[in-house]
Motif scaffolding. Structure first.
Motif, PDB file in Angstrom:
ATOM      1  N   GLU A   1       0.823  -1.208   0.000  1.00 32.49           N
ATOM      2  CA  GLU A   1       0.000   0.000   0.000  1.00 32.49           C
ATOM      3  C   GLU A   1       0.859   1.262   0.000  1.00 32.49           C
ATOM      4  O   GLU A   1       0.496   2.282  -0.606  1.00 32.49           O
ATOM      5  CB  GLU A   1      -0.926  -0.013   1.214  1.00 32.49           C
ATOM      6  CG  GLU A   1      -1.992  -1.107   1.147  1.00 32.49           C
ATOM      7  CD  GLU A   1      -2.827  -1.168   2.414  1.00 32.49           C
ATOM      8  OE1 GLU A   1      -2.458  -0.489   3.403  1.00 32.49           O
ATOM      9  OE2 GLU A   1      -3.833  -1.906   2.430  1.00 32.49           O
ATOM     10  N   GLU A   2       1.991   1.221   0.682  1.00 29.10           N
ATOM     11  CA  GLU A   2       2.894   2.368   0.676  1.00 29.10           C
ATOM     12  C   GLU A   2       3.436   2.623  -0.737  1.00 29.10           C
ATOM     13  O   GLU A   2       3.563   3.777  -1.172  1.00 29.10           O
ATOM     14  CB  GLU A   2       4.047   2.127   1.644  1.00 29.10           C
ATOM     15  CG  GLU A   2       3.634   2.190   3.104  1.00 29.10           C
ATOM     16  CD  GLU A   2       4.782   1.827   4.034  1.00 29.10           C
ATOM     17  OE1 GLU A   2       5.895   1.565   3.520  1.00 29.10           O
ATOM     18  OE2 GLU A   2       4.562   1.794   5.260  1.00 29.10           O
ATOM     19  N   LYS A   3       3.763   1.549  -1.452  1.00 27.84           N
ATOM     20  CA  LYS A   3       4.252   1.713  -2.831  1.00 27.84           C
ATOM     21  C   LYS A   3       3.162   2.310  -3.725  1.00 27.84           C
ATOM     22  O   LYS A   3       3.445   3.179  -4.568  1.00 27.84           O
ATOM     23  CB  LYS A   3       4.718   0.373  -3.383  1.00 27.84           C
ATOM     24  CG  LYS A   3       5.990  -0.159  -2.737  1.00 27.84           C
ATOM     25  CD  LYS A   3       6.407  -1.481  -3.362  1.00 27.84           C
ATOM     26  CE  LYS A   3       7.693  -2.000  -2.746  1.00 27.84           C
ATOM     27  NZ  LYS A   3       8.106  -3.305  -3.346  1.00 27.84           N
ATOM     28  N   ILE A   4       1.923   1.839  -3.548  1.00 29.41           N
ATOM     29  CA  ILE A   4       0.816   2.384  -4.340  1.00 29.41           C
ATOM     30  C   ILE A   4       0.628   3.868  -4.051  1.00 29.41           C
ATOM     31  O   ILE A   4       0.495   4.712  -4.958  1.00 29.41           O
ATOM     32  CB  ILE A   4      -0.482   1.611  -4.037  1.00 29.41           C
ATOM     33  CG1 ILE A   4      -0.392   0.169  -4.598  1.00 29.41           C
ATOM     34  CG2 ILE A   4      -1.689   2.320  -4.639  1.00 29.41           C
ATOM     35  CD1 ILE A   4      -0.493   0.050  -6.087  1.00 29.41           C
ATOM     36  N   ALA A   5       0.619   4.221  -2.759  1.00 31.80           N
ATOM     37  CA  ALA A   5       0.433   5.622  -2.379  1.00 31.80           C
ATOM     38  C   ALA A   5       1.578   6.495  -2.904  1.00 31.80           C
ATOM     39  O   ALA A   5       1.361   7.621  -3.376  1.00 31.80           O
ATOM     40  CB  ALA A   5       0.329   5.742  -0.856  1.00 31.80           C
ATOM     41  N   LYS A   6       2.786   5.976  -2.850  1.00 32.31           N
ATOM     42  CA  LYS A   6       3.931   6.743  -3.333  1.00 32.31           C
ATOM     43  C   LYS A   6       3.842   6.970  -4.841  1.00 32.31           C
ATOM     44  O   LYS A   6       4.159   8.052  -5.348  1.00 32.31           O
ATOM     45  CB  LYS A   6       5.229   6.025  -2.986  1.00 32.31           C
ATOM     46  CG  LYS A   6       6.479   6.793  -3.367  1.00 32.31           C
ATOM     47  CD  LYS A   6       7.727   6.054  -2.930  1.00 32.31           C
ATOM     48  CE  LYS A   6       8.965   6.856  -3.296  1.00 32.31           C
ATOM     49  NZ  LYS A   6      10.198   6.151  -2.888  1.00 32.31           N
ATOM     50  N   ALA A   7       3.413   5.947  -5.577  1.00 30.85           N
ATOM     51  CA  ALA A   7       3.273   6.098  -7.031  1.00 30.85           C
ATOM     52  C   ALA A   7       2.222   7.152  -7.366  1.00 30.85           C
ATOM     53  O   ALA A   7       2.423   7.981  -8.262  1.00 30.85           O
ATOM     54  CB  ALA A   7       2.912   4.753  -7.660  1.00 30.85           C
ATOM     55  N   HIS A   8       1.095   7.147  -6.655  1.00 30.03           N
ATOM     56  CA  HIS A   8       0.066   8.167  -6.881  1.00 30.03           C
ATOM     57  C   HIS A   8       0.605   9.562  -6.565  1.00 30.03           C
ATOM     58  O   HIS A   8       0.317  10.526  -7.285  1.00 30.03           O
ATOM     59  CB  HIS A   8      -1.156   7.881  -6.013  1.00 30.03           C
ATOM     60  CG  HIS A   8      -1.935   6.671  -6.458  1.00 30.03           C
ATOM     61  ND1 HIS A   8      -2.093   6.334  -7.797  1.00 30.03           N
ATOM     62  CD2 HIS A   8      -2.590   5.713  -5.749  1.00 30.03           C
ATOM     63  CE1 HIS A   8      -2.831   5.240  -7.877  1.00 30.03           C
ATOM     64  NE2 HIS A   8      -3.134   4.828  -6.649  1.00 30.03           N
ATOM     65  N   GLU A   9       1.357   9.665  -5.490  1.00 30.37           N
ATOM     66  CA  GLU A   9       1.917  10.974  -5.113  1.00 30.37           C
ATOM     67  C   GLU A   9       2.874  11.491  -6.191  1.00 30.37           C
ATOM     68  O   GLU A   9       2.846  12.668  -6.550  1.00 30.37           O
ATOM     69  CB  GLU A   9       2.646  10.839  -3.780  1.00 30.37           C
ATOM     70  CG  GLU A   9       3.261  12.142  -3.299  1.00 30.37           C
ATOM     71  CD  GLU A   9       4.023  11.967  -2.005  1.00 30.37           C
ATOM     72  OE1 GLU A   9       4.673  12.932  -1.563  1.00 30.37           O
ATOM     73  OE2 GLU A   9       3.982  10.844  -1.441  1.00 30.37           O
ATOM     74  N   GLN A  10       3.715  10.610  -6.728  1.00 33.63           N
ATOM     75  CA  GLN A  10       4.660  11.035  -7.760  1.00 33.63           C
ATOM     76  C   GLN A  10       3.939  11.403  -9.060  1.00 33.63           C
ATOM     77  O   GLN A  10       4.355  12.325  -9.764  1.00 33.63           O
ATOM     78  CB  GLN A  10       5.690   9.924  -8.021  1.00 33.63           C
ATOM     79  CG  GLN A  10       6.570   9.601  -6.834  1.00 33.63           C
ATOM     80  CD  GLN A  10       7.254  10.828  -6.292  1.00 33.63           C
ATOM     81  OE1 GLN A  10       7.772  11.649  -7.063  1.00 33.63           O
ATOM     82  NE2 GLN A  10       7.254  10.985  -4.976  1.00 33.63           N
TER      83      GLN A  10
END
Length: 494
Positions: free
Chosen positions: A385-394
């Protein structure tokens, strides 16, 4: 004023066992030696590591340390700590000027190490490094978290560096700057370092954003683009502020001169026009008959009906217009290049989102994650979930950059100046002639100048073939669609 070293950023970190750090392993790496960690019975061999310049040990008064005592010192530091989450060492990393000699850098490091010994009564190991690529000279100063006496007995903890409320870390940073500035003055260097914010010293300074050492390649590339823009804006802001100061100074001088002249010569009053009389007395004009008999009769000179204000020609010069067109051209080209870089990064993040969505955690992993979260540990689902959130943020960050750069490219005024610069060689000739008069300035557009002067055409534009113009490609006429992928969520991830 001396040169402000904006690269100066000394960092203080604590090595903790809870994070898997070992004082012996860190000392072996920084001194490029072979050490045996007696606590965990592990050997660390970094003798083949490059970039090492020198290592020295420093202790309280009476404690004599040599290179052979590196393992003894840090194994003793490890044995002095019994808790599993103990802090076993501290490290102060300080950049060193590449322009100094090895001897000058060594003397500065010794001054920093002796300052730590006298201030906190600790044992210190200082290792100077110089990477094979670049000019990143720096020193790793490791020191114990406890006081050490002359028999290498470890005493009480230096808690003053753990409590941020005491302000000791800020005081330590000021002491580091003081020592480095003293050595810079002794070495005749025309620069200095500052413990506070650079904006307090230089109003035009814009700080860059820090890039964490564990950042992904895509995130690092995106942050490097941002920092590059900040550095360019910093130079432009300094130029604008310098020009503004010069204009203000010239304006003040002009106002003072006008005020001085106004005091010396009062403004003449506006006189109503005097029209010569046309009456005739005894066959003689009136102005002749009424004049003095002892002077030549002088007809009155008519004055203007009113005083006209003479306005200076405030229209820009041809050179200013040409320079303005070139600046707009460069802005558009630069924005076009950066937008392509941002879109490449965005495509990479969309692909990563697709890979993550194609390989989600299994139901069993989600059930297991609830148990792991109850124990206060991180699990695979949380990491996912952290990777998903980070990708959305970028992706949101890329979209923001894309919109800003697209606005620059599609600005009607910039586009008009862009094509003016491209189609009319007179602007380029004028700018090239001007730059040729500058000292040590390379001459630009040699072929264009030769052809244009041999075959002048002042009345007709000479279009040139446009290579990858921002408006030529049909795909570039529209903004990059970040929502074309089902894996992109426009809203900020929760």
């Amino acid at each position: 004023m001396s040169n402000l070293a904006t690269w100066f950023n000394p960092s203080l970190q604590v090595m903790q066992r809870a994070k898997g750090r070992s004082a012996v392993a860190a000392a072996a790496y920084r001194s490029c030696t072979f050490l045996h960690d007696e606590r965990v019975d592990i050997q660390h061999d970094y003798r083949k590591k490059g970039g090492h310049v020198s290592t020295e040990l420093f202790g309280v008064e009476g404690l004599k340390l040599g290179m052979e005592d590196i393992g003894t010192l840090w194994n003793a530091a490890e044995k002095a700590e019994n808790r599993k989450n103990s802090a076993v060492a501290r490290e102060l990393m300080v950049p060193l000027p590449h322009e100094w000699t090895d001897e000058q850098r060594l003397m500065c490091v010794r001054g920093l190490s002796e300052m730590l010994v006298s201030r906190y009564c600790v044992a210190v190991m200082a290792s100077i490094h110089r990477p094979s690529e670049g000019d990143n000279d720096h020193v790793h100063i490791m020191f114990t978290t406890r006081e050490v006496d002359s028999q290498m007995n470890f005493g009480k903890k230096t808690r003053i560096l753990d409590d941020m409320k005491t302000g000791e870390v800020s005081k330590l940073r000021e002491e580091v700057c003081r020592v480095v500035n003293e050595h810079a003055k002794a070495n005749g260097s025309g620069w200095y370092v500052y413990a506070g914010k650079f904006s307090d010293v230089d109003a035009s300074h814009i700080p860059t954003k820090h890039i964490p050492i564990n950042s992904t390649q895509e995130f690092r590339e995106l942050m490097e683009v941002e920092n590059k823009e900040i550095v360019e804006a910093r130079t432009e802001l300094k130029r604008i502020m310098t020009e503004s100061q010069e204009v203000t100074s010239q304006l003040n001088l002009a106002l003072e001169a006008i005020a001085t002249e106004a005091k010396k010569e009062p403004i003449a009053p506006i006189i109503e026009p005097v029209v010569p009389s046309t009456e005739v007395i005894n066959g003689v004009p009136e102005w002749v008959a009424t004049s003095s008999p002892f002077s030549e009769p002088t007809p009155p000179k008519p004055t203007p009906k009113k005083i006209q204000d003479v306005k200076a020609d405030s229209s820009p010069s041809p050179l200013s217009i040409s320079l303005n067109y070139r600046h707009a051209y460069q802005e558009v080209r630069k924005a076009y290049t950066k937008r392509n870089e941002v879109r490449d990064i965005a495509r990479a993040w969309i692909e990563e989102l697709k890979e993550l969505e194609d390989d989600p955690p299994s139901p069993g992993a989600r059930i297991f994650s609830k148990v792991v979260k109850g124990l206060g540990l991180r699990d695979t689902v949380s990491i996912y979930e952290e990777k998903i959130a980070k990708a959305h943020e970028q992706l949101a960050r890329c979209k923001k950059h894309d919109e800003r750069l697209t606005a620059i490219i599609n600005d009607p005024e910039r586009k008009r100046k862009y094509f003016e610069w491209q189609q009319w060689p007179e602007h380029r000739i004028r700018v090239a002639d001007y730059e040729a008069t500058l000292p040590d300035a390379p001459r630009r557009y040699p072929n264009l100048l030769a052809n244009s002067r041999n075959n002048p055409s002042p009345t007709s534009p000479q279009p040139e073939p446009l290579n990858s113009e921002p408006w030529n490609n049909v795909a570039n006429k529209q903004q990059f669609d970040y929502s074309d992928s089902p894996y992109y969520i426009a809203d900020e991830p929760k």
